[in-house]
Scaffold this active site. Sequence first.
Site, PDB file in Angstrom:
ATOM      1  CG  HIS A 121      38.464  36.758  32.783  1.00 47.60           C
ATOM      2  ND1 HIS A 121      38.013  35.726  31.932  1.00 47.60           N
ATOM      3  CD2 HIS A 121      37.114  37.111  33.432  1.00 47.60           C
ATOM      4  CE1 HIS A 121      36.555  35.477  31.714  1.00 47.60           C
ATOM      5  NE2 HIS A 121      36.198  36.138  32.979  1.00 47.60           N
ATOM      6  CG  ASP A 251      60.537  53.610  38.170  1.00 46.63           C
ATOM      7  OD1 ASP A 251      59.404  54.411  38.433  1.00 46.63           O
ATOM      8  OD2 ASP A 251      61.519  53.857  39.002  1.00 46.63           O
TER       9      ASP A 251
HETATM   10 MN    MN Z   1      42.614  34.117  31.968  1.00 42.83          MN
END
Ligand code: MN
Length: 283
Positions: A121, A251
């Site tokens: 995810h 950055d």
């Molecule tokens: Mn995960």
Amino acid sequence: MPVAFTRFRACGLAALLLSACTDQESPQPAPAVNEHLVLGNPSGATTDAAKPTNYLLEKPQYALSYHRDRGLPNWVAWHLSPDWLGNAARQDDFRPDAALPAGWYQVQASSYVGSGFDRGHHCPSADRTRSAADNSATFLMTNMGPQAPNHNQRTWARLEDYCRSLVEDGQELYIVCGSYGRGGTGSNGYALTLDRGRVTVPAHYWKVIVALPVGEQDAQRVGREARIIAVDVPNDNDVSSNWASYRTSVDAIEQATGYDLLSAVPQATQATVEARVDNGPTQ
Ligand code: MN
Ligand code: MN
């Protein structure tokens, strides 16, 4: 005086005679800013299907830039506040995302099977527990990337847990997470792609977390009140479980990806905070 003058000019004599002029001085309602993109849209993604490598998908639960040819998001952004956390169960309903433009390949729930990479995810299941529908939205395959199991289940999981602990301590977070590069090492060794080349295995996953005390005008107070944590972790099953050892600057992530992170934050603030590397607490 100037207002009345301008209004007269905008209406014109003919319109005045017809009493049909629109009031040009009425302020236009500002377009609603997506809750998840309050700090910016890092790659300037749009809903133009003719730009398939940077396609904006906005969902109630998160926003993302999709790369059709890599078969995964460039980045996913979400706001994490107490409102989003509840008691909904993990839905586990991995599925293709029908919101992609017609004719684009939809990565399948089974696309990663046997690859040695997890369906990782971006916006975590446990960050969306207000309702079953919110949680289910995190299982769309447009929110997934091939992630080395130890990276996903240890390094990333611990950082995700830490983020939710900050929310429990009274913070609200803006999180953006993405990947770059090609080629990673999962539990079956090194791979460049999976699903017959339709999904790229990224070389790195990165995440930028902006934590603020719960409040208003979030983009404007980043310089005064925010803690910013940026990490860049190789997609390798041998990674350390200690996410803090991968801290870097915003950055550096901008350099690696070509994106402008925190683009809605005043420029002078970006110049200061994006150069720093967080050294705050890690649990
Ligand atoms: Mn995960
Ligand atoms: Mn920036």
